[in-house]
Design a protein around this motif. Sequence first.
Motif, short mmCIF file in Angstrom:
data_model
loop_
_atom_site.label_atom_id
_atom_site.label_comp_id
_atom_site.label_asym_id
_atom_site.label_seq_id
_atom_site.Cartn_x
_atom_site.Cartn_y
_atom_site.Cartn_z
N SER A 31 0.80 -1.22 0.00
CA SER A 31 0.00 0.00 0.00
C SER A 31 0.84 1.27 0.00
O SER A 31 0.35 2.34 -0.40
CB SER A 31 -0.92 0.01 1.23
N TYR A 32 2.07 1.18 0.50
CA TYR A 32 2.89 2.38 0.66
C TYR A 32 4.35 2.10 0.31
O TYR A 32 4.84 0.99 0.53
CB TYR A 32 2.85 2.87 2.10
N SER A 53 5.86 0.78 -3.36
CA SER A 53 4.79 -0.06 -2.80
C SER A 53 4.70 -1.40 -3.53
O SER A 53 4.32 -2.41 -2.93
CB SER A 53 3.45 0.67 -2.86
N VAL A 98 6.99 5.71 6.31
CA VAL A 98 5.96 5.36 5.33
C VAL A 98 5.79 6.49 4.35
O VAL A 98 5.67 7.66 4.75
CB VAL A 98 4.62 5.07 6.03
N GLY A 99 5.77 6.18 3.06
CA GLY A 99 5.59 7.20 2.04
C GLY A 99 4.24 7.89 2.14
O GLY A 99 3.22 7.25 2.37
N LEU A 100 4.23 9.21 1.96
CA LEU A 100 3.02 10.01 2.12
C LEU A 100 2.33 10.33 0.81
O LEU A 100 1.17 10.75 0.80
CB LEU A 100 3.35 11.32 2.85
N SER A 102 0.36 9.91 -2.68
CA SER A 102 -0.71 8.99 -3.07
C SER A 102 -0.26 8.04 -4.19
O SER A 102 -0.81 6.95 -4.35
CB SER A 102 -1.95 9.76 -3.51
N TYR A 105 6.88 7.91 -5.21
CA TYR A 105 7.54 8.34 -3.99
C TYR A 105 8.74 9.20 -4.35
O TYR A 105 9.29 9.09 -5.45
CB TYR A 105 7.98 7.15 -3.13
#
Length: 125
Positions: A31-32, A53, A98-100, A102, A105
Amino acid sequence: QLQLVESGGGLVQPGGSLRLSCAASGFTLDSYAIGWFRQAPGKEREGVSCISSSGGTTRYADSVKGRFTISRDTAKNTVYQQMNSLKPEDTAIYYCGVGLLSSGYVCHYKYFGSWGQGTQVTVSS
């Protein structure tokens, strides 16, 4: 709630190796993006390695290319960073985040969050 727990740091001699682990909970790795960052005293947090992800792309700081490898085990929901040929300048507290974004990255600390507590890596003889 997104949570990360780092482990695996320690004291190692120059030229030695360590493997850091970043155990994720509250979400799945697909997811991330996940990144490893480090911060030495008096210095800004630095991006070391990142993985998308999908796990299909990785990024490394120039200072660690060829020495560090980021990987993940989706069954264990854990990201690793294998660190070889360690140097004194690798000494820092290492964090995973965790990547922010959407989608995609940027391997910079401003684009990551939900930091773990960090694990100290000291490279010294």
